[in-house]
Design an enzyme around this catalytic site. Structure first.
Site, PDB file in Angstrom:
ATOM      1  N   LEU A 130     -18.812  20.659 -22.974  1.00 36.40           N
ATOM      2  CA  LEU A 130     -19.001  20.650 -24.352  1.00 36.40           C
ATOM      3  C   LEU A 130     -20.119  21.314 -24.533  1.00 36.40           C
ATOM      4  O   LEU A 130     -21.134  21.380 -23.736  1.00 36.40           O
ATOM      5  CB  LEU A 130     -19.440  19.136 -24.807  1.00 36.40           C
ATOM      6  CG  LEU A 130     -18.104  17.906 -24.700  1.00 36.40           C
ATOM      7  CD1 LEU A 130     -18.693  16.732 -24.972  1.00 36.40           C
ATOM      8  CD2 LEU A 130     -16.947  18.484 -25.763  1.00 36.40           C
ATOM      9  N   ASP A 131     -20.422  22.057 -25.949  1.00 35.41           N
ATOM     10  CA  ASP A 131     -21.553  22.579 -26.308  1.00 35.41           C
ATOM     11  C   ASP A 131     -22.792  21.776 -25.923  1.00 35.41           C
ATOM     12  O   ASP A 131     -22.628  20.387 -26.165  1.00 35.41           O
ATOM     13  CB  ASP A 131     -21.473  23.168 -27.709  1.00 35.41           C
ATOM     14  CG  ASP A 131     -20.183  24.118 -27.808  1.00 35.41           C
ATOM     15  OD1 ASP A 131     -20.021  24.777 -27.181  1.00 35.41           O
ATOM     16  OD2 ASP A 131     -19.998  24.381 -29.105  1.00 35.41           O
ATOM     17  N   LYS A 132     -23.928  22.291 -25.989  1.00 38.49           N
ATOM     18  CA  LYS A 132     -25.097  21.507 -25.742  1.00 38.49           C
ATOM     19  C   LYS A 132     -25.375  20.727 -26.985  1.00 38.49           C
ATOM     20  O   LYS A 132     -25.663  19.469 -26.791  1.00 38.49           O
ATOM     21  CB  LYS A 132     -26.283  22.477 -25.812  1.00 38.49           C
ATOM     22  CG  LYS A 132     -27.601  21.798 -25.673  1.00 38.49           C
ATOM     23  CD  LYS A 132     -28.950  23.041 -25.652  1.00 38.49           C
ATOM     24  CE  LYS A 132     -30.245  22.288 -25.657  1.00 38.49           C
ATOM     25  NZ  LYS A 132     -31.295  23.175 -25.552  1.00 38.49           N
ATOM     26  N   THR A 134     -23.213  19.418 -29.101  1.00 36.76           N
ATOM     27  CA  THR A 134     -21.809  18.505 -29.341  1.00 36.76           C
ATOM     28  C   THR A 134     -21.945  17.221 -28.514  1.00 36.76           C
ATOM     29  O   THR A 134     -22.127  17.493 -27.344  1.00 36.76           O
ATOM     30  CB  THR A 134     -20.724  19.135 -29.314  1.00 36.76           C
ATOM     31  OG1 THR A 134     -20.826  20.554 -30.343  1.00 36.76           O
ATOM     32  CG2 THR A 134     -19.477  18.294 -29.549  1.00 36.76           C
TER      33      THR A 134
END
Length: 290
Positions: A130-132, A134
């Protein structure tokens, strides 16, 4: 650690050092960008053509080791083979440049020191990301058998992931966004939609709306970088709080109102269907009521 290497006539610096140091050209270029490579005491480009009289000095970093961090994990499901953990906002999943002092992997290794490693020692047990900025559910393998099986499931798109987000504007009807995504040619840190990009499909279902804001459920078929954020921006409904893809009011958020809220997959060992879900963050209600 300093390494001194003699040049070789006619070879590019990055090609020569990749062979000499057992690195990829990308790794050599990164070292050069960090000003850790000097030729005859001068900074040069990665494509510099060498001669045998050249003296190359390479300043290598010490070997990076992940030091486990004792911080609480928010676990939603666990058995002997795997676990589903809730990753908080503003935390990377695993070390990237090898300099992070905290990541989800740092925290996992404190409780699970024997997570399996396949190709990358910085990603033990990690089968997706997951994105940092998110938050949400992340699947982690606890042994090699499970890790290989789950990686194959993600590759074959057999794991179903559902996200929830709040966007600017009113969106009342379900739709499917089928716009290819690729890296922006203007800003390499951003992704964008264009015909030469990679196939990307997102199914969008509105759940609620008020005062020019909409709460959406998004199911992704593909898993491109920043896919949901870029797709929603492309139809004029950027995610509230998105510092990269939105220039509208952030409602006090420092990152996007986006959460990985549900995950469904077949358990590699039992072959049972598992579905794990988490509630919306509290700030979702606050934003929708504002």
């Amino acid at each position: 650690m300093e390494k001194i290497i003699q040049g070789l006539d006619g070879l590019r610096l990055d090609v020569y050092l990749a062979d000499k140091l057992g690195m990829t050209r990308s790794q050599v270029k990164k070292l050069n960008k960090e000003k850790r490579i000097l030729v005859n005491h001068q900074e040069v480009k990665a494509g510099f053509l060498l001669s045998k009289q050249d003296e190359i000095r390479v300043y290598l970093k010490g070997k990076y080791q992940i030091i486990p961090v004792n911080k609480e994990l928010d676990i939603y499901y666990e058995d002997k083979d795997l676990l589903v953990v809730n990753k908080p906002k503003n935390l990377v999943v695993h070390p990237g440049a090898g300099e992070e002092e905290d990541s989800l992997v740092h925290r996992l290794l404190y409780k699970y020191p024997n997570l399996p490693i396949l190709d990358d020692p910085l990603r033990p047990g990690i089968v997706h990301r997951l994105d940092k900025d998110t938050e949400g559910l992340l699947l982690v393998a606890k042994n090699e058998f499970t890790m290989k099986a789950l990686m194959e499931d993600f590759k074959k798109r057999r794991v179903k992931k559902i996200y929830k987000c709040i966007v600017h504007g009113l969106l009342r009807e379900p739709l499917t966004i089928n716009n290819p995504i690729g890296r922006s040619k203007v800003d390499r840190k951003k992704m964008t939609t264009y015909s030469e990009g990679k196939k990307a499909i997102s199914h969008v279902r509105p759940l609620d709306w008020s005062d020019n804001k909409s709460l959406l459920e998004v199911s992704i078929v593909t898993g491109r970088t920043h896919q949901i954020r870029v797709h929603l921006k492309s139809i004029g409904h950027s995610i509230i709080g998105d510092q990269t893809y939105s220039h509208q009011p952030f409602y006090g958020l420092d990152s996007q109102a986006l959460v990985a809220s549900q995950m469904s997959f077949i358990h590699p060992r039992s072959h049972h269907l598992l579905m794990v879900q988490r509630p919306n963050p509290e700030y979702f209600d606050t934003i929708m009521k504002k």
